[in-house]
Motif scaffolding. Structure first.
Motif, short mmCIF file in Angstrom:
data_model
loop_
_atom_site.label_atom_id
_atom_site.label_comp_id
_atom_site.label_asym_id
_atom_site.label_seq_id
_atom_site.Cartn_x
_atom_site.Cartn_y
_atom_site.Cartn_z
N GLU A 27 3.92 13.53 -3.10
CA GLU A 27 3.94 12.21 -3.75
C GLU A 27 5.35 11.61 -3.77
OE1 GLU A 27 3.84 15.31 -7.15
OE2 GLU A 27 2.97 15.04 -5.14
N VAL A 28 6.38 12.44 -3.56
CA VAL A 28 7.75 11.95 -3.44
C VAL A 28 8.08 11.62 -1.99
CG1 VAL A 28 10.19 12.52 -3.76
CG2 VAL A 28 8.52 13.22 -5.48
N LEU A 29 7.76 12.53 -1.10
CA LEU A 29 8.16 12.39 0.30
C LEU A 29 7.34 11.34 1.06
CD1 LEU A 29 8.96 15.94 1.72
CD2 LEU A 29 10.44 13.93 1.69
N GLU A 30 6.05 11.29 0.82
CA GLU A 30 5.21 10.41 1.65
C GLU A 30 5.59 8.94 1.53
OE1 GLU A 30 1.19 11.45 0.74
OE2 GLU A 30 1.35 13.43 1.70
N PRO A 31 5.76 8.37 0.33
CA PRO A 31 6.19 6.96 0.28
C PRO A 31 7.61 6.75 0.79
CG PRO A 31 6.04 7.89 -1.94
CD PRO A 31 5.44 8.89 -1.01
N THR A 32 8.48 7.76 0.62
CA THR A 32 9.84 7.66 1.16
C THR A 32 9.80 7.51 2.67
OG1 THR A 32 10.68 9.06 -0.64
CG2 THR A 32 12.08 8.80 1.30
N VAL A 33 9.05 8.40 3.33
CA VAL A 33 8.98 8.39 4.79
C VAL A 33 8.29 7.12 5.28
CG1 VAL A 33 7.92 9.56 6.76
CG2 VAL A 33 9.09 10.89 4.99
N ALA A 34 7.22 6.71 4.62
CA ALA A 34 6.51 5.51 5.06
C ALA A 34 7.40 4.27 4.99
CB ALA A 34 5.26 5.31 4.20
N THR A 35 8.17 4.14 3.92
CA THR A 35 9.05 2.98 3.78
C THR A 35 10.17 3.00 4.82
OG1 THR A 35 8.59 2.84 1.41
CG2 THR A 35 10.60 1.77 2.20
N LEU A 36 10.78 4.16 5.02
CA LEU A 36 11.86 4.26 6.00
C LEU A 36 11.35 4.01 7.41
CD1 LEU A 36 13.82 7.33 4.59
CD2 LEU A 36 14.54 4.93 4.55
N ALA A 37 10.17 4.51 7.73
CA ALA A 37 9.60 4.29 9.07
C ALA A 37 9.37 2.79 9.30
CB ALA A 37 8.30 5.07 9.22
N ALA A 38 8.89 2.09 8.28
CA ALA A 38 8.68 0.65 8.43
C ALA A 38 9.99 -0.08 8.62
CB ALA A 38 7.94 0.12 7.21
N LEU A 39 11.03 0.32 7.90
CA LEU A 39 12.33 -0.35 8.01
C LEU A 39 13.02 -0.03 9.34
CD1 LEU A 39 13.63 0.19 4.37
CD2 LEU A 39 13.06 -2.00 5.43
N THR A 52 19.10 19.72 4.50
CA THR A 52 18.23 20.67 5.21
C THR A 52 17.07 19.98 5.92
OG1 THR A 52 16.81 21.10 3.30
CG2 THR A 52 18.80 22.45 3.51
N GLY A 53 17.11 18.63 5.97
CA GLY A 53 16.08 17.90 6.69
C GLY A 53 14.88 17.51 5.87
N ARG A 54 15.02 17.46 4.56
CA ARG A 54 13.89 17.14 3.69
C ARG A 54 13.19 15.85 4.10
NH1 ARG A 54 12.87 14.01 -1.10
NH2 ARG A 54 14.89 13.00 -0.82
N VAL A 55 13.97 14.79 4.37
CA VAL A 55 13.39 13.50 4.76
C VAL A 55 13.37 13.35 6.28
CG1 VAL A 55 13.71 11.00 4.64
CG2 VAL A 55 14.05 12.40 2.60
N ALA A 56 14.40 13.83 6.95
CA ALA A 56 14.53 13.61 8.39
C ALA A 56 13.39 14.23 9.18
CB ALA A 56 15.86 14.15 8.89
N LEU A 57 12.97 15.43 8.80
CA LEU A 57 11.92 16.10 9.57
C LEU A 57 10.58 15.37 9.50
CD1 LEU A 57 12.88 19.80 8.88
CD2 LEU A 57 12.80 18.70 11.12
N ARG A 226 15.34 -4.83 -3.54
CA ARG A 226 15.61 -3.73 -4.49
C ARG A 226 14.34 -3.43 -5.26
NH1 ARG A 226 20.69 -4.74 -7.09
NH2 ARG A 226 21.52 -3.24 -5.57
N TRP A 227 13.95 -2.16 -5.23
CA TRP A 227 12.75 -1.71 -5.95
C TRP A 227 13.12 -0.58 -6.90
CZ3 TRP A 227 12.13 -0.64 -0.32
CH2 TRP A 227 11.77 -1.78 0.40
N ALA A 228 12.23 -0.30 -7.82
CA ALA A 228 12.43 0.80 -8.75
C ALA A 228 12.08 2.15 -8.13
CB ALA A 228 11.61 0.58 -10.02
N ASP A 229 11.32 2.13 -7.03
CA ASP A 229 10.94 3.38 -6.37
C ASP A 229 10.53 3.07 -4.93
OD1 ASP A 229 8.25 2.36 -6.45
OD2 ASP A 229 7.96 3.26 -8.42
N TRP A 230 10.13 4.11 -4.21
CA TRP A 230 9.78 3.96 -2.80
C TRP A 230 8.43 3.28 -2.59
CZ3 TRP A 230 13.28 4.53 0.87
CH2 TRP A 230 14.40 5.33 0.61
N GLU A 231 7.66 3.10 -3.64
CA GLU A 231 6.38 2.42 -3.53
C GLU A 231 6.50 0.92 -3.77
OE1 GLU A 231 3.97 4.66 -6.23
OE2 GLU A 231 3.50 6.19 -4.72
N GLY A 232 7.72 0.44 -3.99
CA GLY A 232 7.94 -0.99 -4.14
C GLY A 232 7.72 -1.53 -5.53
N THR A 233 7.73 -0.68 -6.54
CA THR A 233 7.61 -1.14 -7.92
C THR A 233 8.78 -2.06 -8.28
OG1 THR A 233 6.50 0.92 -8.52
CG2 THR A 233 7.40 -0.39 -10.32
#
Length: 261
Positions: A27-39, A52-57, A226-233
């Motif tokens: 629930e932390v990684l999935e919206p992070t990756v989705a937002t970065l992929a779109a950008l 250690t590649g938490r987001v990059a992988l 600017r959002w409060a989180d990766w889900e765009g709040t």
């Protein structure tokens, strides 16, 4: 000056990953990756302080070519257990100066890591370093916490941020220097009545959003979102963190030549 290599040593690298939990939770990684992929918009991405590649992988798994910059050799070694240099190239060096090339459409610095730079000058240099490596129109994304000085009781210089079985986090503030030190106490509550604990401390320089925006302007960026989180709040005065998207000017359209008649 704090040696950041001493903070991110072999022990820190060995304990960094918490698969499926905490910052590694889906629930932390999935919206992070989705937002970065779109950008990234189909282009290559640069992660500053790749760790250690938490987001990059997972971002690489989503089809975005990722290159990293990382100061800590033990963190890179941990990453190399998961992906080789052909799949995920990493430049060893400081995120304020190291270069991984040019032409990236996205650069990003997540999980409050900008605060690991302990002076305003270093933080501005990080913005400038990202700008040098981005293509015109590229964006720089920063995830950062909002300083919680309102939670400080009068006459007190610290707050208890986390209190749970086996772990206590206390933050102490120096409001004049804009510094906070996080004190992490880990113990086994089932052993000896928890009379012994292991303590680690990590220093940070906290940054208000308005100051961050000025740093971005100095490097040629403008605030896009600017959002409060990766889900765009929506970001509000009560938000405890933010995801800020800064963008460089888009390439200018070529001037039309005047045709002689």
């Amino acid at each position: 000056m704090i040696d950041r290599n001493r903070l991110w040593d072999a022990q820190a690298a060995a304990e960094y990953d918490t698969p499926g939990e905490g910052m590694f939770a889906p629930e932390v990684l999935e919206p992070t990756v989705a937002t970065l992929a779109a950008l990234a918009a189909g282009g290559p991405a640069l992660e500053l302080a790749i760790g250690t590649g938490r987001v990059a992988l997972p971002l690489r798994g989503a089809g975005v070519p990722v290159t990293g910059i990382e100061l800590s050799p033990p963190m890179i070694a941990r990453l190399r257990e998961k992906a080789d240099a052909t799949r995920l190239p990493v430049v060893e060096g400081d995120m304020t100066t190291a270069s991984a090339g040019e032409g990236f459409t996205l650069a990003y610095l997540v999980f409050d890591t900008l605060a690991n730079l302990l002076t305003q000058e270093e933080q501005v240099a990080c913005f400038c370093n990202a700008a040098r490596q981005l293509a015109p129109g590229g964006c720089f994304v920063i995830e950062l916490w909002v300083p919680q000085l309102r939670s400080l009781a009068p006459g007190h210089g610290g707050t208890v941020e986390v209190s749970e079985p086996g772990y206590l986090l206390v933050d102490t503030y120096d409001a004049l220097a804009q510094q906070v030190v996080s004190h992490h106490l880990r113990f086994d509550p089932a052993v000896d009545g928890a009379r012994t604990a292991r303590i680690t401390r990590t220093p940070h320089r906290y940054v208000w959003p308005a100051e961050l925006d000025l740093m971005a302007q100095l490097a040629g960026f403008s605030l896009e979102s600017r959002w409060a989180d990766w889900e765009g709040t929506a970001f509000t005065a009560d938000s405890r963190s933010h995801v800020s998207v800064y963008r460089l000017p888009a390439p200018s359209a070529p001037a039309l030549e005047t045709l002689e008649r």
